[in-house]
Design an enzyme around this catalytic site. Structure first.
Site, short mmCIF file in Angstrom:
data_model
loop_
_atom_site.label_atom_id
_atom_site.label_comp_id
_atom_site.label_asym_id
_atom_site.label_seq_id
_atom_site.Cartn_x
_atom_site.Cartn_y
_atom_site.Cartn_z
N SER A 113 -71.89 33.56 -19.08
CA SER A 113 -71.74 34.93 -19.66
C SER A 113 -70.58 35.76 -19.33
O SER A 113 -69.63 35.56 -19.37
CB SER A 113 -73.23 35.38 -19.42
OG SER A 113 -73.20 36.69 -20.24
N ASP A 252 -68.41 40.41 -24.10
CA ASP A 252 -68.44 39.59 -22.84
C ASP A 252 -67.86 38.22 -22.99
O ASP A 252 -67.46 37.79 -24.08
CB ASP A 252 -69.71 39.83 -22.07
CG ASP A 252 -70.77 38.51 -22.74
OD1 ASP A 252 -70.52 38.63 -23.84
OD2 ASP A 252 -71.75 38.41 -22.03
N ASP A 254 -69.33 35.04 -23.25
CA ASP A 254 -69.67 34.17 -24.34
C ASP A 254 -70.00 35.06 -25.59
O ASP A 254 -70.81 34.35 -26.41
CB ASP A 254 -71.03 33.53 -23.77
CG ASP A 254 -71.95 34.53 -23.14
OD1 ASP A 254 -71.93 35.68 -23.07
OD2 ASP A 254 -73.17 33.88 -23.05
N ASP A 256 -72.24 37.42 -26.51
CA ASP A 256 -73.53 37.80 -26.88
C ASP A 256 -73.76 39.17 -26.78
O ASP A 256 -74.54 39.92 -27.37
CB ASP A 256 -74.79 37.05 -26.10
CG ASP A 256 -74.51 36.90 -24.76
OD1 ASP A 256 -73.84 37.48 -24.20
OD2 ASP A 256 -75.72 36.32 -24.33
MG MG Z 1 -73.15 36.91 -22.19
#
Ligand code: MG
Length: 459
Positions: A113, A252, A254, A256
């Site tokens: 992440s 960020d 990844d 999300d």
């Molecule tokens: Mg993330």
């Protein structure tokens, strides 16, 4: 106590989350998923597909250790008889969308992440699209000592799906009014932070004039730290402050999490992104339900109330929001760091989808006006150093002293007052108890923090 599972999967440096551990964890998840009927989220009614062995998707972000760990994960899943589909490099929300689209029974995302580049993690998602929490992860961990290999002729080669992001984009585009956004002729500055958010740049280019920075995916994160905090997106802020933009967007690693800058370059914190998302979802409606964590601003609850909707509070962490969506049928869920779940896409936080929904709002009036129209709160916080052993005991003592209306004690203790609230919560990773308050004035928030700090210190 789990040895490996944290709030959201298994996370570590390369020597901790090694390919050996990834293989074992994937085998255990494969067995857990193959026997899914035993491990449903409590209260959930979704039936398993009846397939004996599970179809499991594997995705990774652009971190350097990603392919190595992903290969171990795919091998682990195949070795216990799972049908494996490799999505390659993909955003977390893109992978979670594909879980639903493919009718798969599980998903493992290799991504740390927003953490620094030397970290990596395995995030596990079940057959309903619910992220596996620490509590359910313990069940997977318990299977790690009981791994039985499939028979040699039950081991299948992995299949590759190349167009996961394209499919996800189609779903997002289908959920917004593209024409409305296009007609507004917006100009947006984007900071992908060298993460998988950059796979969506074409989606934004189709509806607005775009200036992008940190657009190349790079597992070293050379442009900025991966967490989209106000401090980390200063380059984007300078760009927006030069003028000519309707907003700045950042994600960020990844993709999300999602945060914004308004047309003046002022930071729009995750709490406000969520409150605006709630507004977007509930506009023109009366009634409904939203879910958020106990550490999120009251602004979201206020917006929900204005639309006759109820607010459900969950523990801190994305898996609990995902569970709330599945179990309670919330219309939308989100957390203070800029993660919002749009249920028409998946039960996971979706940064690209949130960005497109915000473009629909910005097409109507400037972002700064939307933000200043939100209920305004000020916050204050402090932390109290305590020993590891005492942390739990103090929180328990405090909880038993705070019974009554307005007290939410599911993760630390949140005490709600008519126009303010305070939370006393043990830090998950450090030896502190944190006190955080929000009120209509800065003075009131500071006073609340001081009062509760003293109460905790007396215990
Ligand atoms: Mg993330």
């Amino acid at each position: 106590m789990s040895k490996y599972f944290g709030t959201n999967g298994i996370r570590g440096l390369f020597h901790e989350l090694s390919p050996q551990l990834a293989l074992k964890a994937a085998q255990a998840f494969g067995i857990w998923t193959n026997e899914r009927s035993k491990f449903r989220v409590q209260g959930s009614e979704t039936q398993s597909s009846g397939r004996k062995t599970a179809k499991v998707l594997v995705a990774r972000d652009a971190r350097l250790t990603g392919e190595c760990l992903s290969a171990a994960v795919r091998s682990g899943l195949a070795s216990v008889g799972c049908e494996v589909i490799d999505l390659g490099v993909c955003s977390a929300p893109g992978a979670e969308f594909m879980l639903r689209k493919e009718g798969a029974e599980g998903l493992i995302i290799v991504t740390a992440s927003h953490n620094p580049p030397e970290w990596n993690a395995l995030k596990f998602v079940d057959w309903e699209g619910v992220t596996v929490s620490k509590e359910r992860g313990e069940g997977i961990e318990a299977l790690m000592g009981k791994i039985g290999l499939a028979k040699w002729d039950e081991v299948k080669p992995a299949r590759r799906i190349e167009n996961a992001v394209a499919e996800h984009i189609k779903a997002i585009e289908g959920s917004v009014d593209l024409e409305k956004i296009r007609k507004a002729k917006l100009s947006i500055a984007l900071d992908f932070g060298n993460g998988t958010g950059s796979l969506y740049s074409e989606m934004f280019r189709r509806v607005a004039k775009i200036s992008a920075i940190n657009e190349n995916m790079d597992g070293h994160f050379p442009g900025r730290d991966s967490e989209p905090t106000e401090q980390n997106i200063q380059e984007l802020a300078s760009l927006v402050k030069k003028g000519g933009f309707d907003a700045g967007f950042a994600w960020d690693g990844d993709a999300d999490r999602f945060v914004m800058l308004d047309e003046k370059g002022d930071f729009v914190i995750g709490d406000k992104v969520f409150a605006l998302s709630v507004l977007h979802r509930l506009r023109g409606r009366n009634g409904g339900k939203i879910a958020t964590t106990v550490s999120t601003s009251r602004a979201a609850e206020d917006v929900a109330k204005m639309h006759g909707a109820e607010t459900i509070y969950t523990k801190v962490g994305a898996p609990y929001l995902s569970e709330a969506m599945a179990k309670e049928g919330a219309d939308i869920a989100g957390e203070e760091v800029g993660g919002v779940i749009w249920k028409e896409i998946s039960l996971a936080k979706d940064g690209p989808a949130t960005a497109m929904k915000m473009l629909e709002l910005i097409a109507e009036k400037p972002l700064g006006e939307w933000v200043s129209g939100l209920p305004q709160y000020f916050n204050a916080k402090t932390k109290i150093a305590v020993s590891r052993e005492k942390k739990k005991e103090i929180i328990e003592k405090f909880a038993s002293s705070q019974k009554g209306k307005g007290v939410v004690a599911i993760d630390g203790v949140r005490v709600n007052f008519p126009d303010s609230w305070v939370i006393v919560r043990a830090s998950g990773t450090e030896d502190y108890i944190r006190v955080f308050a929000e009120a209509k004035t800065k003075e009131k928030a500071e006073k609340l923090v001081k009062e509760y700090e003293e109460r905790v210190k007396k215990l």
